[in-house]
Design a protein around this motif. Sequence first.
Motif, PDB file in Angstrom:
ATOM      1  N   PRO A  13       1.004  -1.535  -0.166  1.00 53.62           N
ATOM      2  CA  PRO A  13      -0.069  -0.062  -0.020  1.00 53.62           C
ATOM      3  C   PRO A  13       0.699   1.258  -0.198  1.00 53.62           C
ATOM      4  CG  PRO A  13      -0.049  -1.214   2.163  1.00 53.62           C
ATOM      5  CD  PRO A  13       0.988  -2.075   1.248  1.00 53.62           C
ATOM      6  N   VAL A  14       0.714   2.124  -0.934  1.00 49.72           N
ATOM      7  CA  VAL A  14       0.769   3.664  -0.505  1.00 49.72           C
ATOM      8  C   VAL A  14       0.731   4.137   0.810  1.00 49.72           C
ATOM      9  CG1 VAL A  14       0.596   5.730  -1.138  1.00 49.72           C
ATOM     10  CG2 VAL A  14       1.011   3.476  -3.052  1.00 49.72           C
ATOM     11  N   ARG A  15       1.532   4.532   1.552  1.00 52.13           N
ATOM     12  CA  ARG A  15       1.672   5.557   2.243  1.00 52.13           C
ATOM     13  C   ARG A  15       1.047   6.975   2.490  1.00 52.13           C
ATOM     14  NH1 ARG A  15      -0.231   1.453   6.853  1.00 52.13           N
ATOM     15  NH2 ARG A  15       0.846  -0.226   6.036  1.00 52.13           N
ATOM     16  N   ARG A  16       2.847   7.472   1.682  1.00 53.07           N
ATOM     17  CA  ARG A  16       2.817   9.092   1.901  1.00 53.07           C
ATOM     18  C   ARG A  16       3.214   8.890   0.511  1.00 53.07           C
ATOM     19  NH1 ARG A  16       6.482  10.054   5.582  1.00 53.07           N
ATOM     20  NH2 ARG A  16       8.773   9.255   3.619  1.00 53.07           N
ATOM     21  N   LEU A  17       1.720  10.169  -0.650  1.00 53.20           N
ATOM     22  CA  LEU A  17       2.516  10.979  -1.451  1.00 53.20           C
ATOM     23  C   LEU A  17       2.914  12.180  -1.143  1.00 53.20           C
ATOM     24  CD1 LEU A  17      -0.866   9.753  -3.305  1.00 53.20           C
ATOM     25  CD2 LEU A  17       2.005   9.051  -4.035  1.00 53.20           C
ATOM     26  N   VAL A  18       3.983  12.534  -2.212  1.00 56.09           N
ATOM     27  CA  VAL A  18       4.420  14.438  -1.500  1.00 56.09           C
ATOM     28  C   VAL A  18       3.793  15.218  -3.460  1.00 56.09           C
ATOM     29  CG1 VAL A  18       5.757  16.546  -1.818  1.00 56.09           C
ATOM     30  CG2 VAL A  18       5.686  14.315   0.096  1.00 56.09           C
ATOM     31  N   LEU A  19       2.847  15.967  -3.441  1.00 56.59           N
ATOM     32  CA  LEU A  19       2.693  16.201  -4.993  1.00 56.59           C
ATOM     33  C   LEU A  19       2.853  17.270  -5.005  1.00 56.59           C
ATOM     34  CD1 LEU A  19      -1.255  14.944  -4.626  1.00 56.59           C
ATOM     35  CD2 LEU A  19       0.917  13.862  -5.765  1.00 56.59           C
ATOM     36  N   ASP A  20       3.267  18.079  -6.236  1.00 50.78           N
ATOM     37  CA  ASP A  20       3.560  19.221  -6.712  1.00 50.78           C
ATOM     38  C   ASP A  20       2.175  19.756  -7.016  1.00 50.78           C
ATOM     39  OD1 ASP A  20       4.786  21.894  -7.071  1.00 50.78           O
ATOM     40  OD2 ASP A  20       6.107  21.175  -8.511  1.00 50.78           O
ATOM     41  N   LEU A  26       0.204  14.011   1.703  1.00 48.94           N
ATOM     42  CA  LEU A  26      -0.650  12.607   1.886  1.00 48.94           C
ATOM     43  C   LEU A  26      -0.207  11.935   2.553  1.00 48.94           C
ATOM     44  CD1 LEU A  26      -1.786  14.325  -1.019  1.00 48.94           C
ATOM     45  CD2 LEU A  26      -3.524  14.360   0.389  1.00 48.94           C
ATOM     46  N   SER A  27      -1.108  11.318   3.792  1.00 49.96           N
ATOM     47  CA  SER A  27      -0.393  10.241   4.840  1.00 49.96           C
ATOM     48  C   SER A  27      -2.306   9.376   5.093  1.00 49.96           C
ATOM     49  CB  SER A  27       0.176  10.407   5.366  1.00 49.96           C
ATOM     50  OG  SER A  27      -0.393  11.009   6.690  1.00 49.96           O
ATOM     51  N   GLY A  28      -2.038   8.184   5.001  1.00 48.47           N
ATOM     52  CA  GLY A  28      -3.015   7.261   4.868  1.00 48.47           C
ATOM     53  C   GLY A  28      -2.256   5.527   4.674  1.00 48.47           C
ATOM     54  N   GLU A  29      -3.533   5.041   5.207  1.00 44.03           N
ATOM     55  CA  GLU A  29      -2.761   3.650   5.236  1.00 44.03           C
ATOM     56  C   GLU A  29      -2.603   2.932   3.722  1.00 44.03           C
ATOM     57  OE1 GLU A  29      -2.246   1.459   8.172  1.00 44.03           O
ATOM     58  OE2 GLU A  29      -2.534   3.492   8.932  1.00 44.03           O
ATOM     59  N   ALA A  30      -3.762   3.192   3.096  1.00 39.93           N
ATOM     60  CA  ALA A  30      -3.502   3.073   1.247  1.00 39.93           C
ATOM     61  C   ALA A  30      -4.188   3.643   0.697  1.00 39.93           C
ATOM     62  CB  ALA A  30      -4.195   1.872   1.364  1.00 39.93           C
ATOM     63  N   LEU A  31      -2.985   5.112   0.664  1.00 40.17           N
ATOM     64  CA  LEU A  31      -3.833   6.180  -0.713  1.00 40.17           C
ATOM     65  C   LEU A  31      -3.614   5.758  -1.962  1.00 40.17           C
ATOM     66  CD1 LEU A  31      -1.139   8.550   0.850  1.00 40.17           C
ATOM     67  CD2 LEU A  31      -3.215   8.655   1.759  1.00 40.17           C
ATOM     68  N   THR A  32      -4.615   6.221  -2.735  1.00 44.95           N
ATOM     69  CA  THR A  32      -5.467   5.683  -3.765  1.00 44.95           C
ATOM     70  C   THR A  32      -5.715   7.134  -4.808  1.00 44.95           C
ATOM     71  OG1 THR A  32      -7.920   6.341  -3.912  1.00 44.95           O
ATOM     72  CG2 THR A  32      -7.311   4.198  -3.598  1.00 44.95           C
ATOM     73  N   GLY A  80       4.349   0.961   1.926  1.00 46.32           N
ATOM     74  CA  GLY A  80       5.034  -0.249   2.529  1.00 46.32           C
ATOM     75  C   GLY A  80       4.675  -0.359   3.738  1.00 46.32           C
ATOM     76  N   GLU A  81       5.153  -1.362   4.193  1.00 49.26           N
ATOM     77  CA  GLU A  81       4.547  -1.264   5.857  1.00 49.26           C
ATOM     78  C   GLU A  81       4.978  -0.767   7.110  1.00 49.26           C
ATOM     79  OE1 GLU A  81       1.738  -3.940   7.127  1.00 49.26           O
ATOM     80  OE2 GLU A  81       1.960  -4.221   5.210  1.00 49.26           O
ATOM     81  N   LEU A  82       6.043   0.255   6.281  1.00 45.18           N
ATOM     82  CA  LEU A  82       6.840   0.348   7.098  1.00 45.18           C
ATOM     83  C   LEU A  82       7.077   1.545   6.181  1.00 45.18           C
ATOM     84  CD1 LEU A  82       9.090  -1.052   9.500  1.00 45.18           C
ATOM     85  CD2 LEU A  82       7.224   0.181  10.037  1.00 45.18           C
ATOM     86  N   ALA A  83       7.017   2.566   6.707  1.00 51.29           N
ATOM     87  CA  ALA A  83       7.409   4.201   5.430  1.00 51.29           C
ATOM     88  C   ALA A  83       8.821   4.973   5.561  1.00 51.29           C
ATOM     89  CB  ALA A  83       6.367   5.471   5.015  1.00 51.29           C
ATOM     90  N   ALA A  84       9.172   4.520   4.473  1.00 55.41           N
ATOM     91  CA  ALA A  84      10.784   4.970   5.025  1.00 55.41           C
ATOM     92  C   ALA A  84      10.587   6.302   4.717  1.00 55.41           C
ATOM     93  CB  ALA A  84      11.569   4.657   3.253  1.00 55.41           C
ATOM     94  N   ASP A  85      11.656   7.295   5.030  1.00 57.39           N
ATOM     95  CA  ASP A  85      11.449   8.661   5.368  1.00 57.39           C
ATOM     96  C   ASP A  85      12.111   8.813   4.530  1.00 57.39           C
ATOM     97  OD1 ASP A  85      14.237   7.875   6.526  1.00 57.39           O
ATOM     98  OD2 ASP A  85      13.772   8.918   8.694  1.00 57.39           O
ATOM     99  N   GLY A  86      13.172   8.758   3.578  1.00 57.83           N
ATOM    100  CA  GLY A  86      13.650   9.541   2.088  1.00 57.83           C
ATOM    101  C   GLY A  86      15.064   9.809   2.707  1.00 57.83           C
ATOM    102  N   ARG A  87      15.211   9.852   4.416  1.00 59.63           N
ATOM    103  CA  ARG A  87      17.039  10.216   4.778  1.00 59.63           C
ATOM    104  C   ARG A  87      17.510   8.899   5.041  1.00 59.63           C
ATOM    105  NH1 ARG A  87      14.064  12.199  10.521  1.00 59.63           N
ATOM    106  NH2 ARG A  87      12.600  13.690   9.357  1.00 59.63           N
ATOM    107  N   PRO A  88      19.165   9.565   4.679  1.00 60.64           N
ATOM    108  CA  PRO A  88      20.065   8.200   4.879  1.00 60.64           C
ATOM    109  C   PRO A  88      20.064   7.779   5.981  1.00 60.64           C
ATOM    110  CG  PRO A  88      21.326  10.512   4.648  1.00 60.64           C
ATOM    111  CD  PRO A  88      20.045  11.003   4.637  1.00 60.64           C
ATOM    112  N   SER A  89      20.721   6.898   5.316  1.00 63.02           N
ATOM    113  CA  SER A  89      21.291   5.726   7.273  1.00 63.02           C
ATOM    114  C   SER A  89      22.088   6.110   7.872  1.00 63.02           C
ATOM    115  CB  SER A  89      20.729   4.306   6.670  1.00 63.02           C
ATOM    116  OG  SER A  89      22.104   3.488   6.001  1.00 63.02           O
ATOM    117  N   GLU A  90      22.133   5.784   8.770  1.00 61.79           N
ATOM    118  CA  GLU A  90      23.720   6.443   9.612  1.00 61.79           C
ATOM    119  C   GLU A  90      25.234   5.859   9.054  1.00 61.79           C
ATOM    120  OE1 GLU A  90      23.643   4.909  14.070  1.00 61.79           O
ATOM    121  OE2 GLU A  90      21.210   6.026  13.552  1.00 61.79           O
ATOM    122  N   ASP A  91      24.773   5.124   8.098  1.00 60.55           N
ATOM    123  CA  ASP A  91      25.754   4.124   7.638  1.00 60.55           C
ATOM    124  C   ASP A  91      26.375   5.066   6.243  1.00 60.55           C
ATOM    125  OD1 ASP A  91      25.958   2.122   9.267  1.00 60.55           O
ATOM    126  OD2 ASP A  91      24.815   0.606   7.879  1.00 60.55           O
TER     127      ASP A  91
END
Length: 95
Positions: free
Chosen positions: A3-10, A53-59, A83-94
Amino acid sequence: MLPVRRLVLDVLKPHEPPLPEFTTQLSDAESVEGVSASLLEHDKEVQNVEVTLSGEALTYESIEEAVEALGGTVHSVDQVACGELAADGRPSEDD
């Protein structure tokens, strides 16, 4: 398919409705549980807005219809999180 959890739209929108009302009305769109909007540019006739936008399963289709019903157009989909966990787009500590 995850499922789509977050969308960023222009989004390009007219001045009316004002941004608080525009954002509130988008929160009523099917599948949307949360919305934030930031003004990027203010022109004589239109405003360029980043909508998150955020939601459990965005359409996407229902969200695009809601934007168009408010007089706006989606210029681009700038970020999608699935996905089940939304990635935040930030680089990991590695990184």
